[in-house]
Design a protein around this motif. Structure first.
Motif, mmCIF file in Angstrom:
data_model
loop_
_atom_site.group_PDB
_atom_site.id
_atom_site.type_symbol
_atom_site.label_atom_id
_atom_site.label_comp_id
_atom_site.label_asym_id
_atom_site.label_seq_id
_atom_site.Cartn_x
_atom_site.Cartn_y
_atom_site.Cartn_z
ATOM 1 N N LEU A 16 22.362 48.778 30.837
ATOM 2 C CA LEU A 16 23.437 48.795 31.833
ATOM 3 C C LEU A 16 24.189 47.467 31.868
ATOM 4 N N THR A 17 23.443 46.374 31.790
ATOM 5 C CA THR A 17 24.088 45.061 31.786
ATOM 6 C C THR A 17 24.928 44.879 30.534
ATOM 7 N N GLY A 18 24.428 45.338 29.394
ATOM 8 C CA GLY A 18 25.202 45.257 28.154
ATOM 9 C C GLY A 18 26.483 46.070 28.231
ATOM 10 N N ASN A 19 26.383 47.262 28.789
ATOM 11 C CA ASN A 19 27.585 48.094 28.945
ATOM 12 C C ASN A 19 28.577 47.460 29.915
ATOM 13 N N ALA A 20 28.064 46.854 30.977
ATOM 14 C CA ALA A 20 28.954 46.166 31.918
ATOM 15 C C ALA A 20 29.664 45.010 31.230
ATOM 16 N N ASP A 21 28.938 44.277 30.378
ATOM 17 C CA ASP A 21 29.553 43.151 29.681
ATOM 18 C C ASP A 21 30.662 43.621 28.741
ATOM 19 N N LYS A 22 30.468 44.766 28.100
ATOM 20 C CA LYS A 22 31.531 45.333 27.258
ATOM 21 C C LYS A 22 32.757 45.670 28.097
ATOM 22 N N ALA A 23 32.529 46.245 29.279
ATOM 23 C CA ALA A 23 33.645 46.575 30.168
ATOM 24 C C ALA A 23 34.341 45.308 30.660
ATOM 25 N N VAL A 24 33.568 44.259 30.896
ATOM 26 C CA VAL A 24 34.160 42.982 31.298
ATOM 27 C C VAL A 24 35.076 42.475 30.189
ATOM 28 N N GLY A 25 34.633 42.586 28.951
ATOM 29 C CA GLY A 25 35.471 42.168 27.833
ATOM 30 C C GLY A 25 36.785 42.922 27.784
ATOM 31 N N GLU A 26 36.719 44.220 28.034
ATOM 32 C CA GLU A 26 37.939 45.037 28.067
ATOM 33 C C GLU A 26 38.823 44.636 29.240
ATOM 34 N N GLN A 55 43.272 34.461 35.634
ATOM 35 C CA GLN A 55 42.187 35.344 36.069
ATOM 36 C C GLN A 55 41.342 35.806 34.883
ATOM 37 N N ALA A 56 41.990 36.084 33.764
ATOM 38 C CA ALA A 56 41.254 36.461 32.551
ATOM 39 C C ALA A 56 40.345 35.314 32.111
ATOM 40 N N ASP A 57 40.887 34.086 32.149
ATOM 41 C CA ASP A 57 40.083 32.920 31.781
ATOM 42 C C ASP A 57 38.881 32.761 32.704
ATOM 43 N N LEU A 58 39.090 32.963 34.009
ATOM 44 C CA LEU A 58 38.005 32.848 34.980
ATOM 45 C C LEU A 58 36.885 33.841 34.675
ATOM 46 N N VAL A 59 37.248 35.109 34.500
ATOM 47 C CA VAL A 59 36.232 36.143 34.239
ATOM 48 C C VAL A 59 35.548 35.892 32.904
ATOM 49 N N GLU A 60 36.308 35.503 31.900
ATOM 50 C CA GLU A 60 35.731 35.225 30.587
ATOM 51 C C GLU A 60 34.753 34.056 30.665
ATOM 52 N N ARG A 61 35.134 33.013 31.373
ATOM 53 C CA ARG A 61 34.309 31.811 31.471
ATOM 54 C C ARG A 61 33.049 32.040 32.321
ATOM 55 N N GLU A 62 33.184 32.760 33.436
ATOM 56 C CA GLU A 62 32.091 32.881 34.404
ATOM 57 C C GLU A 62 31.185 34.093 34.188
ATOM 58 N N VAL A 63 31.724 35.144 33.553
ATOM 59 C CA VAL A 63 30.969 36.396 33.507
ATOM 60 C C VAL A 63 30.710 36.877 32.083
ATOM 61 N N VAL A 77 39.001 41.673 30.610
ATOM 62 C CA VAL A 77 39.614 40.392 30.254
ATOM 63 C C VAL A 77 40.823 40.624 29.351
ATOM 64 N N ARG A 78 40.661 41.486 28.360
ATOM 65 C CA ARG A 78 41.767 41.799 27.451
ATOM 66 C C ARG A 78 42.967 42.353 28.217
ATOM 67 N N ARG A 79 42.694 43.281 29.116
ATOM 68 C CA ARG A 79 43.782 43.915 29.864
ATOM 69 C C ARG A 79 44.411 42.957 30.885
ATOM 70 N N LEU A 80 43.625 42.088 31.461
ATOM 71 C CA LEU A 80 44.209 41.068 32.345
ATOM 72 C C LEU A 80 45.192 40.194 31.570
ATOM 73 N N ARG A 81 44.810 39.819 30.361
ATOM 74 C CA ARG A 81 45.699 39.003 29.519
ATOM 75 C C ARG A 81 46.978 39.782 29.179
ATOM 76 N N GLU A 82 46.803 41.045 28.800
ATOM 77 C CA GLU A 82 47.968 41.882 28.481
ATOM 78 C C GLU A 82 48.915 42.011 29.671
ATOM 79 N N GLY A 88 29.578 37.549 28.651
ATOM 80 C CA GLY A 88 28.590 36.959 27.758
ATOM 81 C C GLY A 88 27.679 35.942 28.410
ATOM 82 N N ALA A 89 27.682 35.887 29.727
ATOM 83 C CA ALA A 89 26.873 34.889 30.438
ATOM 84 C C ALA A 89 25.393 35.263 30.424
ATOM 85 N N ASP A 90 24.545 34.245 30.518
ATOM 86 C CA ASP A 90 23.116 34.475 30.689
ATOM 87 C C ASP A 90 22.888 35.167 32.024
ATOM 88 N N VAL A 91 21.979 36.147 32.061
ATOM 89 C CA VAL A 91 21.667 36.812 33.321
ATOM 90 C C VAL A 91 20.582 36.063 34.092
#
Length: 135
Positions: free
Chosen positions: A48-58, A71-79, A60-65, A81-84
């Motif tokens: 579940l955490t892995g799937n959430a991280d994939k959604a976070v990546g998407e 905001q994309a930088d914030l989520v990318e930096r803080e969330v 981030v991409r859409r925030l940039r688009e 691929g982060a250690d749980v």
């Protein structure tokens, strides 16, 4: 064959085993089964955490688009691929559980069952089934 002419089953009580030992082995088996359920939930957590991280990546991409780079930088930096836990991704938590507590518990339960029950499994449950059988 047992004393009543039935074939010996894996779950039959070894000769001379007392009720207290059957009960103790049953409780130990039940505890191990509970850890198996917990282990499954740990794998659920991992996936579940892995799937959430994939959604976070998407996200981030859409925030940039959408032009929301800060905001994309914030989520990318803080969330993303982060250690749980400090220094750990979920696969490392699963590995630590499997290689530590779970492996030790399985080995200890097997050793106790071999020493006291001749390696037989589910003795208490099999006896309960025979007591409760109506036909």
């Amino acid at each position: 064959m047992t004393s009543d002419g039935e074939p010996q089953r894996q779950s039959d009580r070894p000769p001379g085993m007392d009720d207290a030992t059957v009960e103790a082995l049953g409780l130990l088996s039940q505890a191990l089964e509970t850890t198996e359920r917990a282990r499954g939930r740990l794998y659920d957590f991992h996936q579940l955490t892995g799937n959430a991280d994939k959604a976070v990546g998407e996200a981030v991409r859409r925030l940039r688009e959408a032009g929301h780079h800060d905001q994309a930088d914030l989520v990318e930096r803080e969330v993303q691929g982060a250690d749980v836990l400090p220094g750990m991704w979920t696969f490392q938590i699963v590995e630590a559980y499997d290689d530590g507590y779970h492996r030790r518990f399985v080995a200890a339960e097997q050793q106790v069952r071999d020493a006291l029950g001749k390696g037989r499994t589910h003795i208490a449950e099999a006896e309960m089934k025979r007591r409760r059988r109506t036909t």
